[in-house]
Structures are given as C-alpha cells and as structure tokens.
Design a protein around this motif. Structure first.
Motif, PDB file in Angstrom:
ATOM      1  N   ILE A 119       0.787  -1.192  -0.050  1.00 40.55           N
ATOM      2  CA  ILE A 119      -0.023   0.133  -0.106  1.00 40.55           C
ATOM      3  C   ILE A 119       0.963   1.335  -0.020  1.00 40.55           C
ATOM      4  O   ILE A 119       0.539   2.134  -0.761  1.00 40.55           O
ATOM      5  CB  ILE A 119      -0.769   0.097   1.183  1.00 40.55           C
ATOM      6  N   CYS A 120       1.967   1.160   0.906  1.00 37.09           N
ATOM      7  CA  CYS A 120       2.586   2.416   0.905  1.00 37.09           C
ATOM      8  C   CYS A 120       3.447   2.524  -0.161  1.00 37.09           C
ATOM      9  O   CYS A 120       4.272   3.667  -0.349  1.00 37.09           O
ATOM     10  CB  CYS A 120       3.761   2.197   2.224  1.00 37.09           C
ATOM     11  N   ALA A 121       3.681   1.671  -1.052  1.00 37.22           N
ATOM     12  CA  ALA A 121       4.384   1.856  -2.273  1.00 37.22           C
ATOM     13  C   ALA A 121       3.939   3.285  -3.029  1.00 37.22           C
ATOM     14  O   ALA A 121       4.532   3.755  -3.782  1.00 37.22           O
ATOM     15  CB  ALA A 121       4.475   0.848  -3.232  1.00 37.22           C
ATOM     16  N   ASN A 122       2.427   3.502  -2.705  1.00 41.63           N
ATOM     17  CA  ASN A 122       1.846   4.537  -3.398  1.00 41.63           C
ATOM     18  C   ASN A 122       2.445   5.888  -2.997  1.00 41.63           C
ATOM     19  O   ASN A 122       2.431   6.845  -3.643  1.00 41.63           O
ATOM     20  CB  ASN A 122       0.312   4.552  -3.363  1.00 41.63           C
ATOM     21  N   TYR A 123       2.921   5.874  -1.665  1.00 46.35           N
ATOM     22  CA  TYR A 123       3.347   7.286  -1.252  1.00 46.35           C
ATOM     23  C   TYR A 123       4.765   7.630  -1.999  1.00 46.35           C
ATOM     24  O   TYR A 123       4.946   8.897  -2.001  1.00 46.35           O
ATOM     25  CB  TYR A 123       3.582   7.101   0.033  1.00 46.35           C
TER      26      TYR A 123
END
Ligand code: KG4
Ligand code: ZN
Length: 341
Positions: A119-123
C-alpha cells in the motif's frame, strides 16, 4: 525537517530486496535480487529454494543498497523488515538479518506487514497522497480491498475467499501453455485477443459485496479448454487470456467502485504485483475519471515485491513509536492491522 533514514529488508517470497528510504517517500536505493529464473524451472516458487537463495544473497543485497544510497550503517536511524505474511523460511532470513544488524549497531528495529508495504508503495511517487483513501491490493498471494484510514490504520472491506488474483493469473497462464510467471504473459497476449470471446463468470460472493473469489473463474477457463479439446476445436490462446483478464478486471472494478461509493472517498489506489496489469490500470483510470476520483498506482518496479515500499511503511510505523525487540519473529499468516510489539 529532520531526515529519518531507514534501511529496509524484504524477503517474504522469491525476491531478496534491500533499500534505503528517507522520510518514507524518498528512495536513495532500491536493490532487488529476483530468483524468478530459478523458480521458473519448477513452474512456481519452491519455498526451500527461496530460503536458501535469500541466505546466499541477503548480505550482498544490503551492501549494494547502502553503497548505492551512499550511506553507512552509522547513518541509518532504523531497520525496517517484513515479518509477515509470507513463506516462513523466507521471512526468517530477513528477520534474522535485521535483528543481527540492529543488535550489532544498536539501531532500532521496526517489523513491517508486507501488505502495508505494498500500500505504502503509492506514497513514494505521489508526494501529495495522504490518507484516507481506498486501496486495492492485488498480488500473487493477496487480494484485499482496504480503507487506509490513516498512516498505519487499515480497515479491511473484503478479501479473497480462495485464490489470490495473481495466483489465478499464474494458474490460467499455465493451463493455456504460457508458463510462469503468468501475469505479465497474460497481460501481453491479451492485447492480441478478444476480451468478449468467452464470457467467464464474474465471481459473485453472496455474503459480502466486497469479497473476491477467483477459483471459480479459473475453473471456468479450465472447463472451456477441456470442452474445446473434446470437440477437437482449436482454441485461441489470446482470446482465452483476454476473456479471463476481462473477467478479473470487471470483478476488481465493481468491488473498487462500490467501496468508493459507500465510503464517499475521493482517492483510490492500487498496489501489488497484479497492479502492473495494463488492462486493470486502464479500467481503473477510466472508471475513476468518470467519478472524479483521483487514481494512484505505483510504477511496475514498486508494484512487485521490493524493499523501498517496506522502508516507506517502516517510516510511518517508526514515527508513531513502533519498535520491535529481539523476540520479533516471522509470522507467516500475519493479519493486516494486527501488531505484535
Ligand atoms: O506482489 P508480488 O510481486 O508478490 C506477492 O506478494 O505475491 O506479485 C506477484 C504476482 C504474480 O502472480 C504475477 O503473475 C503477478 O503478480 N503479475 C501480474 C502482472 N505482473 C505481475 N499479473 C497480471 N498482470 C501483470 N502485468
Ligand atoms: Zn508482495
């Protein structure tokens, strides 16, 4: 602003990876050693081989990540490591390594949930993205529709009842003779096929509108192949691939759009290996645009397993005070949102 540098380690499946990430968003290095060629010989990931390869590679991968980032361990503020879910033997290599470095150098240790990482890959490439948003995680092992309420705070709306989306791609690819790993191959040949040549079932689950089931869809493809074989009919590989892919796309898009409608959120992200799929990306882009929803997706290199995403997730855990001790263990079935401290 103070710079927090995290050395992140990922070894939950068949990628040995290390990265250095600053403040959860800026990637100084992202080194991935893939074992895919080795596992291709067997048509899928062999856990025992994965663990052995991680042991052989992990020190080199970490050294390379530090070197590319131009930092030494003395400049690292915390070590982030995936401790679940995943293959237990594979996870253990990363966890043991992270604990050893943390102990030897006195650097704080932060265990990370693998899906939180995806999910954090999007940040990383979207500076302006902040929670809350809806995220669809589609990988080889997981299919989760999640509300990201805040950093580190997740509410699972639905998940798969049987196979993960990537698993279905891999199994169908094998059945139509495309080989492993199937996702990228189906993606490619589908461009030559008719997505409406076969109407495979759009998996419906009656008890939850957000849950997924891909096993039935995979069986429908296998049945079609058998039927054609019995009738001595030539089957068009590209048509089967494209029709299967379309069924997956429709299933994912329906769930995703319902989640946006129900939560009233205006941001939608996809993550995980399957999020590289060009048809899935195109469909979400179109449907989100129609509804005035901002759509986010990581670059393909940040969709598949990598350590930069773990470094991002570790940062948000770290600034919230999460620290793990020497008793941190690999938890193969770790649930998203659960914390072992
Ligand atoms: O996230 P990931 O690297 O590993 C897990 O955490 O599971 O995902 C790997 C999965 C594999 O099943 C692979 O076939 C699938 O992602 N995949 C794709 C594509 N690229 C990778 N599936 C569909 N289309 C793609 N372009
Ligand atoms: Zn993954």
């Amino acid at each position: 602003m103070e710079e927090i540098k995290i050395l992140a380690i990922e070894s939950s499946c068949d990628e040995t990876a290390a990265a250095v990430v600053v403040n959860g968003r800026k990637v100084l290095s992202n080194v991935i050693s893939s074992q895919i060629d080795l596992h291709t010989l067997y048509g899928g990931v062999v856990p025992e081989i994965a663990s052995r390869k991680h042991i052989e590679n992990i020190n080199f991968v970490i050294e390379e990540a530090l070197e590319q980032a131009g930092v030494t361990l003395d400049e690292i503020d915390a070590i982030g490591v995936t401790y679940g879910p995943g293959l237990v033997g594979a996870l253990l290599v990363g966890v043991a390594e992270a604990k050893a470095i943390s102990f030897a150098k006195g650097i704080p240790l932060v265990g990370v949930h693998h899906i939180e990482g995806h999910i954090c890959a999007n940040y990383i490439e979207n500076e302006q993205l902040e929670p809350p948003f809806v995220c669809l995680v589609v990988s080889g092992g997981h299919t989760h529709l999640v509300v990201v309420e805040d950093y580190g705070k997740y509410r699972i709306l639905g998940k798969t009842k049987d196979d993960a989306a990537g698993e279905a791609f891999d199994k169908v690819a094998r059945a139509i003779g495309l080989g492993y790993p199937g996702g990228p191959k189906i993606d490619k040949v589908s461009k030559e096929g008719n997505p409406h040549a076969f109407e495979f079932p759009r998996a419906k689950i009656t008890d939850s509108v957000y849950d997924f089931s891909f096993s039935g869809m995979k069986s429908a493809v296998l049945n079609q192949l058998n039927l054609s074989k019995m009738k001595n009919e030539e089957i068009n590989q590209a048509d089967v691939a494209a029709s299967f892919q379309q069924a997956v796309v429709d299933t994912l898009v329906t769930r995703g759009m319902s989640a946006l409608k129900e939560t009233g959120m205006k941001k939608f992200a996809i993550a995980g290996g399957v999020a590289s799929n060009t048809a899935i990306r195109a469909a979400f882009k179109e449907e989100c645009a129609k509804r005035n929803i901002e759509f986010y997706h990581p670059s393909p290199i940040l969709c598949t397993d990598n350590a930069a995403m773990i470094g991002s997730a570790a940062y948000y855990e770290y600034i919230q005070g999460v620290r793990h001790g020497w008793d941190l263990n690999a938890i193969p079935n770790l649930k998203l949102g659960e914390r072992y401290e």
